[in-house]
Design a protein around this motif. Sequence first.
Motif, PDB file in Angstrom:
ATOM      1  N   ASP A   4      -4.325  -5.924   0.368  1.00  0.00           N
ATOM      2  CA  ASP A   4      -2.884  -5.746   0.520  1.00  0.00           C
ATOM      3  C   ASP A   4      -2.632  -4.296   0.896  1.00  0.00           C
ATOM      4  N   THR A   5      -2.048  -4.096   2.059  1.00  0.00           N
ATOM      5  CA  THR A   5      -1.897  -2.720   2.572  1.00  0.00           C
ATOM      6  C   THR A   5      -0.742  -1.979   1.909  1.00  0.00           C
TER       7      THR A   5
ATOM      8  N   LYS B 225      -0.475  -5.213 -15.409  1.00  0.00           N
ATOM      9  CA  LYS B 225       0.400  -5.626 -14.296  1.00  0.00           C
ATOM     10  C   LYS B 225      -0.411  -5.895 -13.028  1.00  0.00           C
ATOM     11  N   GLY B 226      -1.618  -5.346 -13.000  1.00  0.00           N
ATOM     12  CA  GLY B 226      -2.439  -5.593 -11.815  1.00  0.00           C
ATOM     13  C   GLY B 226      -3.756  -4.853 -11.879  1.00  0.00           C
ATOM     14  N   LEU B 227      -4.652  -5.272 -10.983  1.00  0.00           N
ATOM     15  CA  LEU B 227      -6.007  -4.705 -10.944  1.00  0.00           C
ATOM     16  C   LEU B 227      -6.366  -4.399  -9.493  1.00  0.00           C
ATOM     17  N   VAL B 228      -6.930  -3.219  -9.281  1.00  0.00           N
ATOM     18  CA  VAL B 228      -7.299  -2.771  -7.936  1.00  0.00           C
ATOM     19  C   VAL B 228      -8.802  -2.511  -7.916  1.00  0.00           C
ATOM     20  N   SER B 229      -9.429  -2.743  -6.779  1.00  0.00           N
ATOM     21  CA  SER B 229     -10.800  -2.301  -6.594  1.00  0.00           C
ATOM     22  C   SER B 229     -10.999  -1.996  -5.119  1.00  0.00           C
TER      23      SER B 229
ATOM     24  N   GLY C  99       1.485  -9.148 -12.584  1.00  0.00           N
ATOM     25  CA  GLY C  99       2.891  -9.252 -12.994  1.00  0.00           C
ATOM     26  C   GLY C  99       3.694  -9.779 -11.823  1.00  0.00           C
ATOM     27  N   LYS C 100       4.977  -9.428 -11.803  1.00  0.00           N
ATOM     28  CA  LYS C 100       5.841  -9.978 -10.754  1.00  0.00           C
ATOM     29  C   LYS C 100       5.794  -9.159  -9.474  1.00  0.00           C
ATOM     30  N   GLU C 101       5.466  -7.863  -9.609  1.00  0.00           N
ATOM     31  CA  GLU C 101       5.626  -6.995  -8.442  1.00  0.00           C
ATOM     32  C   GLU C 101       4.317  -6.349  -8.004  1.00  0.00           C
ATOM     33  N   VAL C 102       4.280  -6.024  -6.727  1.00  0.00           N
ATOM     34  CA  VAL C 102       3.210  -5.183  -6.197  1.00  0.00           C
ATOM     35  C   VAL C 102       3.845  -3.853  -5.818  1.00  0.00           C
ATOM     36  N   PRO C 103       3.535  -2.795  -6.551  1.00  0.00           N
ATOM     37  CA  PRO C 103       4.102  -1.502  -6.175  1.00  0.00           C
ATOM     38  C   PRO C 103       3.540  -1.056  -4.829  1.00  0.00           C
ATOM     39  N   GLN C 104       4.246  -0.182  -4.190  1.00  0.00           N
ATOM     40  CA  GLN C 104       3.796   0.323  -2.897  1.00  0.00           C
ATOM     41  C   GLN C 104       3.441   1.793  -3.057  1.00  0.00           C
ATOM     42  N   GLY C 105       2.303   2.206  -2.514  1.00  0.00           N
ATOM     43  CA  GLY C 105       2.021   3.637  -2.550  1.00  0.00           C
ATOM     44  C   GLY C 105       0.558   3.952  -2.736  1.00  0.00           C
ATOM     45  N   ALA C 106       0.347   5.178  -3.168  1.00  0.00           N
ATOM     46  CA  ALA C 106      -1.009   5.718  -3.243  1.00  0.00           C
ATOM     47  C   ALA C 106      -1.580   5.546  -4.649  1.00  0.00           C
ATOM     48  N   VAL C 107      -2.740   4.945  -4.697  1.00  0.00           N
ATOM     49  CA  VAL C 107      -3.466   4.760  -5.954  1.00  0.00           C
ATOM     50  C   VAL C 107      -4.221   6.050  -6.281  1.00  0.00           C
TER      51      VAL C 107
ATOM     52  N   ASN D 110      -7.015   6.899  -1.169  1.00  0.00           N
ATOM     53  CA  ASN D 110      -7.768   7.991  -0.540  1.00  0.00           C
ATOM     54  C   ASN D 110      -8.246   7.633   0.862  1.00  0.00           C
ATOM     55  N   GLN D 111      -9.558   7.840   1.079  1.00  0.00           N
ATOM     56  CA  GLN D 111     -10.104   7.611   2.414  1.00  0.00           C
ATOM     57  C   GLN D 111     -10.612   6.183   2.599  1.00  0.00           C
ATOM     58  N   VAL D 112     -10.392   5.349   1.599  1.00  0.00           N
ATOM     59  CA  VAL D 112     -10.931   3.992   1.697  1.00  0.00           C
ATOM     60  C   VAL D 112     -10.190   3.240   2.805  1.00  0.00           C
ATOM     61  N   GLN D 113     -10.978   2.547   3.650  1.00  0.00           N
ATOM     62  CA  GLN D 113     -10.369   1.770   4.732  1.00  0.00           C
ATOM     63  C   GLN D 113      -9.374   0.789   4.130  1.00  0.00           C
ATOM     64  N   PRO D 114      -8.173   0.670   4.734  1.00  0.00           N
ATOM     65  CA  PRO D 114      -7.135  -0.196   4.145  1.00  0.00           C
ATOM     66  C   PRO D 114      -7.633  -1.608   3.874  1.00  0.00           C
ATOM     67  N   GLU D 115      -8.506  -2.126   4.736  1.00  0.00           N
ATOM     68  CA  GLU D 115      -8.956  -3.513   4.530  1.00  0.00           C
ATOM     69  C   GLU D 115      -9.942  -3.627   3.376  1.00  0.00           C
ATOM     70  N   HIS D 116     -10.385  -2.511   2.835  1.00  0.00           N
ATOM     71  CA  HIS D 116     -11.300  -2.544   1.697  1.00  0.00           C
ATOM     72  C   HIS D 116     -10.612  -2.267   0.362  1.00  0.00           C
ATOM     73  N   VAL D 117      -9.296  -2.081   0.408  1.00  0.00           N
ATOM     74  CA  VAL D 117      -8.542  -1.947  -0.845  1.00  0.00           C
ATOM     75  C   VAL D 117      -8.129  -3.362  -1.252  1.00  0.00           C
ATOM     76  N   VAL D 118      -8.602  -3.785  -2.419  1.00  0.00           N
ATOM     77  CA  VAL D 118      -8.332  -5.159  -2.859  1.00  0.00           C
ATOM     78  C   VAL D 118      -7.634  -5.143  -4.215  1.00  0.00           C
ATOM     79  N   MET D 119      -6.847  -6.148  -4.461  1.00  0.00           N
ATOM     80  CA  MET D 119      -6.075  -6.158  -5.705  1.00  0.00           C
ATOM     81  C   MET D 119      -5.781  -7.569  -6.193  1.00  0.00           C
ATOM     82  N   ILE D 120      -5.445  -7.633  -7.494  1.00  0.00           N
ATOM     83  CA  ILE D 120      -4.892  -8.860  -8.075  1.00  0.00           C
ATOM     84  C   ILE D 120      -3.590  -8.459  -8.771  1.00  0.00           C
ATOM     85  N   PRO D 121      -2.440  -8.837  -8.224  1.00  0.00           N
ATOM     86  CA  PRO D 121      -1.203  -8.581  -8.965  1.00  0.00           C
ATOM     87  C   PRO D 121      -1.182  -9.508 -10.183  1.00  0.00           C
TER      88      PRO D 121
END
Length: 166
Positions: free
Chosen positions: A130-131, A111-115, A149-157, A136-147
Amino acid sequence: MRIRPENTHDAHAIRSVQYHAYNEHQYSYLSEYKIVDALREENALALSLVAEDERDGVIGHATISPITINGNGVGWYYLGPVGVLPEHQKHGVGSALITQAVRATYGMGAKGLVSQGDPRFFKRFGFRNDTRLSYNQVQPEHVVMIPMGKEVPQGAVALHPAYFIS
Ligand SMILES: CC(C)(COP(=O)(O)OP(=O)(O)OC[C@H]1O[C@@H](n2cnc3c(N)ncnc32)[C@H](O)[C@@H]1OP(=O)(O)O)[C@@H](O)C(=O)NCCC(=O)NCCS
């Protein structure tokens, strides 16, 4: 150079690649080389790709493992660690590994990939910042993803516990 899934003889070479790739990295805790073994032992190595050079053997490695978001397994995965031997860096090996890893993750029906990392580097592989996801402590602008599926869940990885071995 070719990219292929790990085989049963690659564990030692993968350990060595990840150790040397991260050895002088500023954000490293020097345990990256243990993570792949720990994930494998826990059956949580969803994908393990090696870059194999005709002369030098395994020179790069990319890891994909399942994550939870807000404590739920939702079909999303994490890319990392990705490492290339220092003497083989800047020749496209890391890009080839990440490109193949993204393709294979689509192929798994994810459904998606995060790095995490510099969004300018990750953008070329289809990732975006995508904020809605935090890690964790990773700066929000350094959290990257590829959705995927249809949705991007919201929350803590949360990554697999194997990442936190010391
Ligand atoms: C990051 C890494 C895997 C890239 O492998 P590589 O084979 O050198 O990568 P490539 O040759 O395909 O790409 C190099 C390009 O990515 C850029 N790049 C590499 N790492 C980067 C980073 N962390 N942030 C921003 N840009 C980066 C380089 O500047 C270069 O840009 P250019 O193509 O415009 O010249 C490798 O440098 C490495 O093992 N680093 C130590 C471990 C690490 O930081 N891993 C995290 C990766 S997600």
